[in-house]
Design an enzyme around this catalytic site. Sequence first.
Site, PDB file in Angstrom:
ATOM      1  N   HIS A 109       0.760  -1.269  -0.046  1.00 46.85           N
ATOM      2  CA  HIS A 109      -0.073  -0.181   0.014  1.00 46.85           C
ATOM      3  C   HIS A 109       0.915   1.172   0.042  1.00 46.85           C
ATOM      4  CE1 HIS A 109      -3.646   2.088   0.001  1.00 46.85           C
ATOM      5  NE2 HIS A 109      -4.196   1.399   0.892  1.00 46.85           N
ATOM      6  N   ARG A 110       2.137   1.236   0.277  1.00 45.94           N
ATOM      7  CA  ARG A 110       3.182   2.256  -0.138  1.00 45.94           C
ATOM      8  C   ARG A 110       3.318   2.882  -1.377  1.00 45.94           C
ATOM      9  NH1 ARG A 110       8.275  -0.091   2.768  1.00 45.94           N
ATOM     10  NH2 ARG A 110       7.716  -1.654   1.126  1.00 45.94           N
TER      11      ARG A 110
END
Length: 484
Positions: A454-455
């Site tokens: 999700h980064r």
Amino acid sequence: MSRIKEFNLPDLGEGLTEGEILAWLVKAGDVIELNQPIVEVETAKAAVEIPAKWAGQVHAIFHPEGSTVEVGTPIIAIDTDPGAGPIEASTTGAPTSALPSPSAASLAAVEVAPTEGAVEPGLIGGPAPGGRTAVLVGYGPRTTAAKRRPRKGETPVPAQAAAPAPPVTPAAPVVPASPAPSNGHGPAGGPVLAKPPVRKLAKDLGVDLSTLTGSGPLGSITREDVHRATSGATAAAEPLAVSVTAAASFGADREQRIPVKGVRKLTAENMSRSAFTAPHVTEFLTVDVTRAMKALDRLRDRREWRDVRVSPLLLVAKAVLLAVRRHPMVNSTWAGDEIVVKDYVNLGIAAATERGLIVPNIKDAGRLSLRELADAMTGLVQTAKAGKTSPADMSGGTLTITNVGVFGVDTGTPILPPGESAILAFGAVREMPWVHKGKVRPRQVTTLGLSFDHRIIDGELGSKFLRDIGDFLADPEAALLAWT
């Protein structure tokens, strides 16, 4: 220069520091050729055959099958000029009438061929035998000195014995010292033979390996030797320990202890690091793949495809590769202060093998045609099942597919391989009731699970990528026309 040359366990790449000898392909007395495979070694990633660095006759084998050997440790000695007559005792330290046995004496007697760099051996102790040069194709020689990374908690061992400590003066309080770690040498000054698990056990129990006499192969120290050494120290505490020992040993004869090493150990380390480093998000999509299954049947019927292994995984791989073209950010790596987006896809295919899960990858898979992709996937799986996947084939992956459907599982929440930003779980294809053209009909259905970092990938990008894969599998022929 001596005609007897030692061959050290070479650097197998990817920072690997040790390997387990699975099988010797030669024996003492055999005449071998240059680059002839002589030993099969299992590293933390794969089993590889190591070729001979010299032609000649096998003079001695230093480690039996099943031994774990550090990189840079001598494993075999080769007589490079067997036709020159008997070997002088002054050269080898062994009788000229017979080949020496693989003993500590032969380790010290045979000359080490000079190589680049120095390596500190960890299994037998003592000074490094001159260094190492990588001999496997694709790695090339090292240009700088390299040393084995110390294990966690390991105390570096100096190359030479330390000078005797000065006596403690009466003015200074004397603090009882903990047992000194083994210096890598036995009671007679020879090398201590012990596998890493045994060394760890000795350290945990405070046993100095250099004071023990081994009962294992070649005089190696076993776990039983270590436990016997502690029995005398614990005799005084025996009454208190009886009940604890009895409770701990209950059912021990019905337990199996499996050493964590090789592929399983590396997988555990990688998965733990990934799970607690990259923030994972997983999304799911259930897809009607009836048209895709029919397209596969038509493909199998084509004459030029009759000798090709065609499976649903082939279409899933093609769908992933085409979806990456539409969403390049999915094929990237988080590098701290930057995101590295790659314009090539090294597509990993998770494969279950006897040694554990491995993930070899197809290099630059996005440039392959459908037929080339099918051939590459077939070769990749066959090589993995045979245990012949090389470390290079498991390095550099950028995106992975795990086919949990072959085990009858609908889907899962896979963990990202380190350095990758997405992994797709492909579930089982099942016949299920499905609304099709306004009516409930039996259709071929599967569920996809996409885990992503999700980064790098937010919910919108992940959803679009997964939706494109689903659209391709719902109607691959229409998607090919629309996207290519």
